[in-house]
Design a protein around this motif. Structure first.
Motif, PDB file in Angstrom:
ATOM      1  N   GLN A  49       0.835  -1.197   0.000  1.00 39.10           N
ATOM      2  CA  GLN A  49       0.000   0.000   0.000  1.00 39.10           C
ATOM      3  C   GLN A  49       0.874   1.253   0.000  1.00 39.10           C
ATOM      4  O   GLN A  49       0.618   2.205  -0.750  1.00 39.10           O
ATOM      5  CB  GLN A  49      -0.923  -0.004   1.212  1.00 39.10           C
ATOM      6  CG  GLN A  49      -1.985   1.090   1.177  1.00 39.10           C
ATOM      7  CD  GLN A  49      -3.034   0.879   2.244  1.00 39.10           C
ATOM      8  OE1 GLN A  49      -2.709   0.535   3.388  1.00 39.10           O
ATOM      9  NE2 GLN A  49      -4.295   1.066   1.904  1.00 39.10           N
ATOM     10  N   GLU A  54      -3.133  -0.207  -5.022  1.00 38.14           N
ATOM     11  CA  GLU A  54      -4.516  -0.107  -4.560  1.00 38.14           C
ATOM     12  C   GLU A  54      -4.954  -1.494  -4.107  1.00 38.14           C
ATOM     13  O   GLU A  54      -5.098  -2.396  -4.922  1.00 38.14           O
ATOM     14  CB  GLU A  54      -5.427   0.376  -5.697  1.00 38.14           C
ATOM     15  CG  GLU A  54      -4.998   1.678  -6.344  1.00 38.14           C
ATOM     16  CD  GLU A  54      -5.726   1.919  -7.662  1.00 38.14           C
ATOM     17  OE1 GLU A  54      -6.926   1.564  -7.752  1.00 38.14           O
ATOM     18  OE2 GLU A  54      -5.093   2.416  -8.608  1.00 38.14           O
ATOM     19  N   LEU A  55      -5.149  -1.660  -2.812  1.00 38.76           N
ATOM     20  CA  LEU A  55      -5.462  -2.981  -2.274  1.00 38.76           C
ATOM     21  C   LEU A  55      -6.961  -3.240  -2.291  1.00 38.76           C
ATOM     22  O   LEU A  55      -7.749  -2.415  -1.825  1.00 38.76           O
ATOM     23  CB  LEU A  55      -4.945  -3.107  -0.841  1.00 38.76           C
ATOM     24  CG  LEU A  55      -3.433  -3.013  -0.632  1.00 38.76           C
ATOM     25  CD1 LEU A  55      -3.101  -3.237   0.835  1.00 38.76           C
ATOM     26  CD2 LEU A  55      -2.684  -4.008  -1.501  1.00 38.76           C
ATOM     27  N   ASP A  58      -6.443  -6.811   2.253  1.00 40.88           N
ATOM     28  CA  ASP A  58      -5.132  -6.992   2.853  1.00 40.88           C
ATOM     29  C   ASP A  58      -4.994  -8.457   3.259  1.00 40.88           C
ATOM     30  O   ASP A  58      -5.925  -9.234   3.162  1.00 40.88           O
ATOM     31  CB  ASP A  58      -4.882  -6.024   4.005  1.00 40.88           C
ATOM     32  CG  ASP A  58      -5.660  -6.360   5.270  1.00 40.88           C
ATOM     33  OD1 ASP A  58      -5.990  -7.548   5.466  1.00 40.88           O
ATOM     34  OD2 ASP A  58      -5.925  -5.447   6.053  1.00 40.88           O
TER      35      ASP A  58
END
Length: 401
Positions: A49, A54-55, A58
């Motif tokens: 990140q 752009e996650l 997670d």
């Protein structure tokens, strides 16, 4: 920096655990310097990140291992797979998959079906178990960036395109340690230190923490001058670790550098210990189901990565039922006397392991492979021969008296 239709090129990054997040972020940063307009999206943690990815998820829920544990999370993984495939359908120019084989190999196959090139960094250890999957990986991905010297031949023999890029651990900056300050922080004075590295995953800690603490106590019975210290991974609840009564630190690399001996769980930690130059043992316990299956399908003579690098049993391995406190304490005791033959031999052997890992530059070499797959001209060539680049960082010198 743009696709044929003028749109910005997109790289889908797939990392499922702490180490993958770290190594993938180094590649993303290298690519971002070369091509600032690239867009990165995918799975990972804080480091990816911070690197600009752009996650969509997670890795807290991805960070599981073992057959029983994965089965319990199967609905989540199936749903996540559909989300990743939807991203591919929206337009992805390259998939950068890092380690995490159970999920990433399935995503690699999905990408291939859509005509999307796949760069697999830190190849799954299919040569250890499920060996037939080496051919599958070679078929489903465009390039394989391997980090152990012998892996290149394994995948190329199966018709893949594999390149040994060196080990990413060698990319770390030289480590400067204020030993007096660290010892004061740990409250160990000038005593010989036994570093305990029980792992970073919840399952690892549940199986290793009490065991490793028992080994520490058994070593102290034999050598009262030795002080055990526990290394904690970032993000881990330190409460259970501190409850052992031993000092706890997040400064794992520095701890290894000043330690006299170490006990580490299986995995990359064995390479960390070898790079630090500290004599050590490896231990690992898994679920009964995982162990039962592994005994039937594991095809290698060694489990520790440090042993696999040199293809011989340099580091003693204590697996499952053999991981018994008294046996490990006895083995560690043989490494404690400064002039013992066992200690001298291991110090020589772990220097060989370190040399076999090559020189720095892995992230840039992986970025070179990504450039080719993205259709960019390569203007940032890294060292052509990481195996023979024996430039060493200042990570040697572990095992202080």
């Amino acid at each position: 920096m743009s696709g044929a239709d003028g749109t910005v090129k997109t790289v889908l990054v797939l990392a499922g655990e702490v180490s993958g997040d770290h190594h993938a972020s180094a590649v993303v940063r290298a690519l971002s310097i070369r091509h600032p307009e690239l867009r990165f999206i995918g799975l990972g943690g804080a480091e990816l990140q911070d690197a600009g990815v752009e996650l969509i998820e997670d890795f807290d829920r991805l960070n599981v291992m073992g057959i029983a544990e994965v089965l319990r999370q199967l609905p989540f993984f199936l749903k996540l797979g559909r989300r990743v495939e939807a991203l591919m359908d929206q337009g992805v120019d390259l998939v950068l998959a890092v380690d995490y084989p159970g999920f990433n190999m399935r995503m690699a196959k999905a990408a291939k079906a859509r005509g999307i090139p796949v760069l697999y960094y830190i190849a799954p250890q299919v040569w250890a178990w499920k060996a037939h999957r080496a051919a599958k990986l070679a078929h489903d991905v465009s390039e394989i960036a391997v980090i152990l010297p012998f892996e290149e031949a394994v995948f190329n023999r199966e018709g893949g395109s594999a390149t040994y890029v060196g080990h990413p651990l060698m990319d770390r900056p030289p480590l400067q340690v204020d030993e007096a300050e660290l010892r004061a922080d740990l409250g160990v004075g000038d005593a010989p230190i036994l570093a305990l590295l029980p792992g970073s995953r919840r399952q690892e800690l549940s199986r290793h923490l009490e065991l490793f603490a028992q080994v520490g106590a058994a070593v102290q019975q034999r050598h009262p001058e030795v002080r055990p210290v526990i290394a904690a991974a970032p993000g881990v609840d330190c409460g259970p670790l501190e409850a052992t009564g031993y000092p706890v630190t997040l400064r794992t690399r520095e701890l290894l550098r000043i330690s006299h001996v170490a006990l580490v769980k299986s995995g990359t930690s064995t390479l960390d210990a070898a790079i630090a130059g500290v004599p050590f043992l490896m231990a690992y316990r898994s679920s009964a189901l995982t162990w039962m299956v592994a005994k039937r399908v594991v095809k290698v003579d060694h489990i520790a990565l440090a042993n696999l690098v040199v293809d011989r049993r340099v580091i003693p391995e204590f697996m499952q039922g053999a991981a018994e406190p008294e046996a490990m304490a006895e083995a560690l005791s043989g490494l404690i006397p400064q002039d013992s033959a066992a200690r001298r031999t291991m110090l020589t052997d772990i220097a060989e392991i370190r040399a076999a890992l090559g020189g720095p530059g892995a992230a840039d070499r992986v970025a070179d492979l990504a450039d080719r797959l993205l259709g960019f001209d390569i203007a940032h060539a890294a060292s052509d021969d990481p195996v023979r680049d024996d430039t060493l960082s200042d990570d040697t010198g572990g095992g202080s008296a």
